[in-house]
Structures are given as C-alpha cells and as structure tokens.
Design a protein around this motif. Structure first.
Motif, PDB file in Angstrom:
ATOM      1  N   MET A   1      49.432  28.064   2.201  1.00  0.00           N
ATOM      2  CA  MET A   1      48.990  27.869   3.586  1.00  0.00           C
ATOM      3  C   MET A   1      47.466  27.812   3.645  1.00  0.00           C
ATOM      4  O   MET A   1      46.781  28.718   3.165  1.00  0.00           O
ATOM      5  N   LEU A   2      46.934  26.724   4.197  1.00  0.00           N
ATOM      6  CA  LEU A   2      45.490  26.573   4.363  1.00  0.00           C
ATOM      7  C   LEU A   2      45.048  27.361   5.601  1.00  0.00           C
ATOM      8  O   LEU A   2      45.622  27.205   6.683  1.00  0.00           O
ATOM      9  N   VAL A  88      30.293  30.545   1.527  1.00  0.00           N
ATOM     10  CA  VAL A  88      30.211  29.130   1.142  1.00  0.00           C
ATOM     11  C   VAL A  88      29.891  29.015  -0.344  1.00  0.00           C
ATOM     12  O   VAL A  88      30.524  28.259  -1.082  1.00  0.00           O
ATOM     13  N   LEU A  89      28.910  29.792  -0.803  1.00  0.00           N
ATOM     14  CA  LEU A  89      28.556  29.753  -2.228  1.00  0.00           C
ATOM     15  C   LEU A  89      29.739  30.158  -3.105  1.00  0.00           C
ATOM     16  O   LEU A  89      29.881  29.682  -4.232  1.00  0.00           O
ATOM     17  N   ASP A  90      30.590  31.021  -2.570  1.00  0.00           N
ATOM     18  CA  ASP A  90      31.762  31.485  -3.319  1.00  0.00           C
ATOM     19  C   ASP A  90      32.939  30.520  -3.246  1.00  0.00           C
ATOM     20  O   ASP A  90      33.961  30.749  -3.887  1.00  0.00           O
ATOM     21  N   GLY A  91      32.818  29.471  -2.406  1.00  0.00           N
ATOM     22  CA  GLY A  91      33.868  28.464  -2.392  1.00  0.00           C
ATOM     23  C   GLY A  91      34.461  28.103  -1.044  1.00  0.00           C
ATOM     24  O   GLY A  91      35.252  27.160  -0.953  1.00  0.00           O
ATOM     25  N   MET A  92      34.136  28.823   0.032  1.00  0.00           N
ATOM     26  CA  MET A  92      34.664  28.476   1.352  1.00  0.00           C
ATOM     27  C   MET A  92      34.069  27.156   1.829  1.00  0.00           C
ATOM     28  O   MET A  92      32.873  26.923   1.711  1.00  0.00           O
ATOM     29  N   GLY A  93      34.904  26.277   2.378  1.00  0.00           N
ATOM     30  CA  GLY A  93      34.415  25.027   2.937  1.00  0.00           C
ATOM     31  C   GLY A  93      33.751  25.264   4.280  1.00  0.00           C
ATOM     32  O   GLY A  93      34.130  26.174   5.027  1.00  0.00           O
ATOM     33  N   LEU A  94      32.752  24.433   4.622  1.00  0.00           N
ATOM     34  CA  LEU A  94      32.046  24.538   5.898  1.00  0.00           C
ATOM     35  C   LEU A  94      31.901  23.148   6.499  1.00  0.00           C
ATOM     36  O   LEU A  94      31.367  22.240   5.849  1.00  0.00           O
ATOM     37  N   GLY A 187      31.011  25.851  -2.889  1.00  0.00           N
ATOM     38  CA  GLY A 187      31.503  25.417  -1.592  1.00  0.00           C
ATOM     39  C   GLY A 187      31.113  23.988  -1.255  1.00  0.00           C
ATOM     40  O   GLY A 187      30.094  23.478  -1.703  1.00  0.00           O
ATOM     41  N   LYS A 188      31.942  23.350  -0.429  1.00  0.00           N
ATOM     42  CA  LYS A 188      31.678  21.993   0.055  1.00  0.00           C
ATOM     43  C   LYS A 188      31.302  22.058   1.531  1.00  0.00           C
ATOM     44  O   LYS A 188      31.889  22.832   2.309  1.00  0.00           O
ATOM     45  N   ILE A 189      30.343  21.218   1.923  1.00  0.00           N
ATOM     46  CA  ILE A 189      29.851  21.170   3.300  1.00  0.00           C
ATOM     47  C   ILE A 189      29.943  19.739   3.810  1.00  0.00           C
ATOM     48  O   ILE A 189      29.578  18.798   3.095  1.00  0.00           O
ATOM     49  N   PHE A 190      30.422  19.571   5.036  1.00  0.00           N
ATOM     50  CA  PHE A 190      30.422  18.256   5.676  1.00  0.00           C
ATOM     51  C   PHE A 190      29.758  18.384   7.032  1.00  0.00           C
ATOM     52  O   PHE A 190      30.158  19.209   7.855  1.00  0.00           O
ATOM     53  N   TYR A 191      28.727  17.572   7.265  1.00  0.00           N
ATOM     54  CA  TYR A 191      28.119  17.498   8.597  1.00  0.00           C
ATOM     55  C   TYR A 191      28.645  16.251   9.285  1.00  0.00           C
ATOM     56  O   TYR A 191      28.587  15.143   8.725  1.00  0.00           O
ATOM     57  N   PHE A 192      29.146  16.425  10.527  1.00  0.00           N
ATOM     58  CA  PHE A 192      29.714  15.313  11.300  1.00  0.00           C
ATOM     59  C   PHE A 192      29.080  15.300  12.687  1.00  0.00           C
ATOM     60  O   PHE A 192      29.201  16.265  13.440  1.00  0.00           O
ATOM     61  N   ARG A 193      28.432  14.208  13.041  1.00  0.00           N
ATOM     62  CA  ARG A 193      27.546  14.146  14.197  1.00  0.00           C
ATOM     63  C   ARG A 193      28.171  14.196  15.590  1.00  0.00           C
ATOM     64  O   ARG A 193      27.684  14.918  16.460  1.00  0.00           O
ATOM     65  N   PRO A 194      29.209  13.385  15.920  1.00  0.00           N
ATOM     66  CA  PRO A 194      29.643  13.299  17.319  1.00  0.00           C
ATOM     67  C   PRO A 194      30.222  14.610  17.845  1.00  0.00           C
ATOM     68  O   PRO A 194      30.666  15.462  17.090  1.00  0.00           O
ATOM     69  N   LYS A 219      38.455  22.182   1.446  1.00  0.00           N
ATOM     70  CA  LYS A 219      39.179  23.404   1.068  1.00  0.00           C
ATOM     71  C   LYS A 219      38.839  23.803  -0.368  1.00  0.00           C
ATOM     72  O   LYS A 219      38.524  22.953  -1.204  1.00  0.00           O
ATOM     73  N   PRO A 220      38.874  25.094  -0.655  1.00  0.00           N
ATOM     74  CA  PRO A 220      38.516  25.566  -1.995  1.00  0.00           C
ATOM     75  C   PRO A 220      39.411  24.968  -3.077  1.00  0.00           C
ATOM     76  O   PRO A 220      40.588  24.702  -2.844  1.00  0.00           O
TER      77      PRO A 220
END
Length: 240
Positions: A1-2, A88-94, A187-194, A219-220
C-alpha cells in the motif's frame, strides 16, 4: 500500500470566500480525493495542526508528500522543515505544487531563492510536454491547456532540473519551466507549476493525471541504502 500525505497551509480557504467556493474541502481535500485508490492510502495535514500535521510518526509512515503553500510560508517551523528534508534525503518522495516554489522546504532543497515573475490576469496557460517519454507524462497528449491561470514567468531561480518535463506558455507571452524533477539523497522531487487557489485547476483531469503519475514516479525504491564511514577492505591488501 502506497502511503501519501497531502499538506496544505489551508489559509486561503478560511479567509477568501472565492477559494472556499472553488475548494469547499480545501485544496488538500480536492487533491486527496483524486489520489485515493485501492492501492493508495491518502491522508491530509495542514499548517494549523499540531506540528503542522507532520509529526515524526506521520513522516515516517509517508512514502510521498505533496506540498501546497502560499501566504504562510514563514509560519512553518524550521524544525519541521528539517525533519521533512531529512525524510526526503532518506527516500521519501516530495511533490511541490504551484506557490510551494517559495516554501522553506523547496528553498532548502534547491539552495536558491526560487523566485520568479508572476501576474494574475485570467490568462490562458498551455503546458507543453517536452519529455514525452517520462513516466510523469503517461496518458497525456502534446500539451495541457488551462483556460485561466495565474502566470509564472522566467527567470525561475532554481538549479537546472535533472529532467525538464514540461514548459508553460502564457497568453501574455511568458514561458516557464513548469514540470521539473530533482533527486536529493535517495529522494525524488517533482515541482509542478499550475494550481492557483482561485481557479478550479485541480479538477482538471489532465492535471490530476500528472499528479497521480508523479506520485507513482516519486515513491521510494526498495533498494539497499548506502553505507558510509570507515570501510573494511573487500579484498586482501598486500603490504608493499
């Protein structure tokens, strides 16, 4: 489960009737609704919750954190920001949404001012997919068109993205890097503008698809964590 947590400062909804009319359950509630699925457990947290709703227990049980903030960035406690950064550094997505570009957590992870140009003029936004092979763009066409949105324009003071996925064009003539990925630690980061608060952007099915895809991308990954520090030799070191 995510396990997903949607964080929203939730201030516009309390002070601006137009925003509460568009998002009666809050921006966090609207996002949580379309993310909830058979395989995804979604919870929400807001600025005025104890520890901003981001207790150690919540953070440790979150695989992907979504962040929306605007008028109350300075009210987010530095101690909480540091806890989120470490996760985030430990792997949580943001996933950082819209005006979250100016949040403490995005700034500290980027190491720049994250400033930009902006304008509220009810203008058309066309979000061009410039990396159609990226998992975040799955199921989309060549572009997403929004009839009215707030303009963000270059220069956007961020580090060069690891991957530039989307670029926006606005009716007034500006362009903007609107879909950017980064990796920090594990960790992975995505910035989304709208996602300006007075527009029903988060009800748009293409925008929802981007965020759903981004959650899956961020996701990790279940890989062994690197071991640091003094290391014993793997092979025999022969004395010279």
């Amino acid at each position: 489960m995510l396990r997903v947590t949607v964080w929203n400062e939730n201030r516009h909804e309390q002070s601006n009737p137009k925003v509460s009319e568009v998002y009666p359950k809050g921006i966090h509630g609207a996002i949580a609704e379309f993310l909830q699925s058979e395989n995804t457990e979604v919870s929400t947290a807001t600025l005025d919750d104890a520890e901003h709703g981001l207790t150690e227990e919540v953070l440790q049980s979150t695989d992907v954190l979504l962040w929306w903030g605007h008028i109350a960035h300075d009210e987010v406690e530095d101690e909480i920001v540091e806890k989120v950064r470490q996760r985030v550094l430990d792997g949580m997505g943001l996933i950082v949404l819209h005006s979250g570009h100016f949040s403490k957590i995005f700034k500290v992870l980027m190491g720049t001012s994250c400033d930009l140009k902006w304008r509220e003029a009810d203008e058309k936004e066309r979000i061009w997919i410039v990396d159609p092979s990226h998992p975040i763009t799955e199921g989309l066409g060549e572009y997403i068109e929004l009839e009215a949105e707030e303009m963000y324009g270059e220069h956007f003071d961020i580090p060069a993205p690891d991957e530039l996925v989307m670029v926006s064009w606005f009716e007034g003539g500006e362009v903007f890097r609107s879909g950017c990925t980064y990796r920090r630690g594990q960790g992975k980061i995505f910035y989304f503008r709208p996602g300006h608060e007075t527009y029903p952007t988060y009800y748009n099915t293409d925008i929802q698809r981007v965020i759903q895809n981004a959650v899956q991308w961020a996701k990790p990954v279940n890989l062994p964590k690197p071991v640091y520090g003094n290391a014993k030799a793997l092979e025999e070191i022969k004395s010279k």
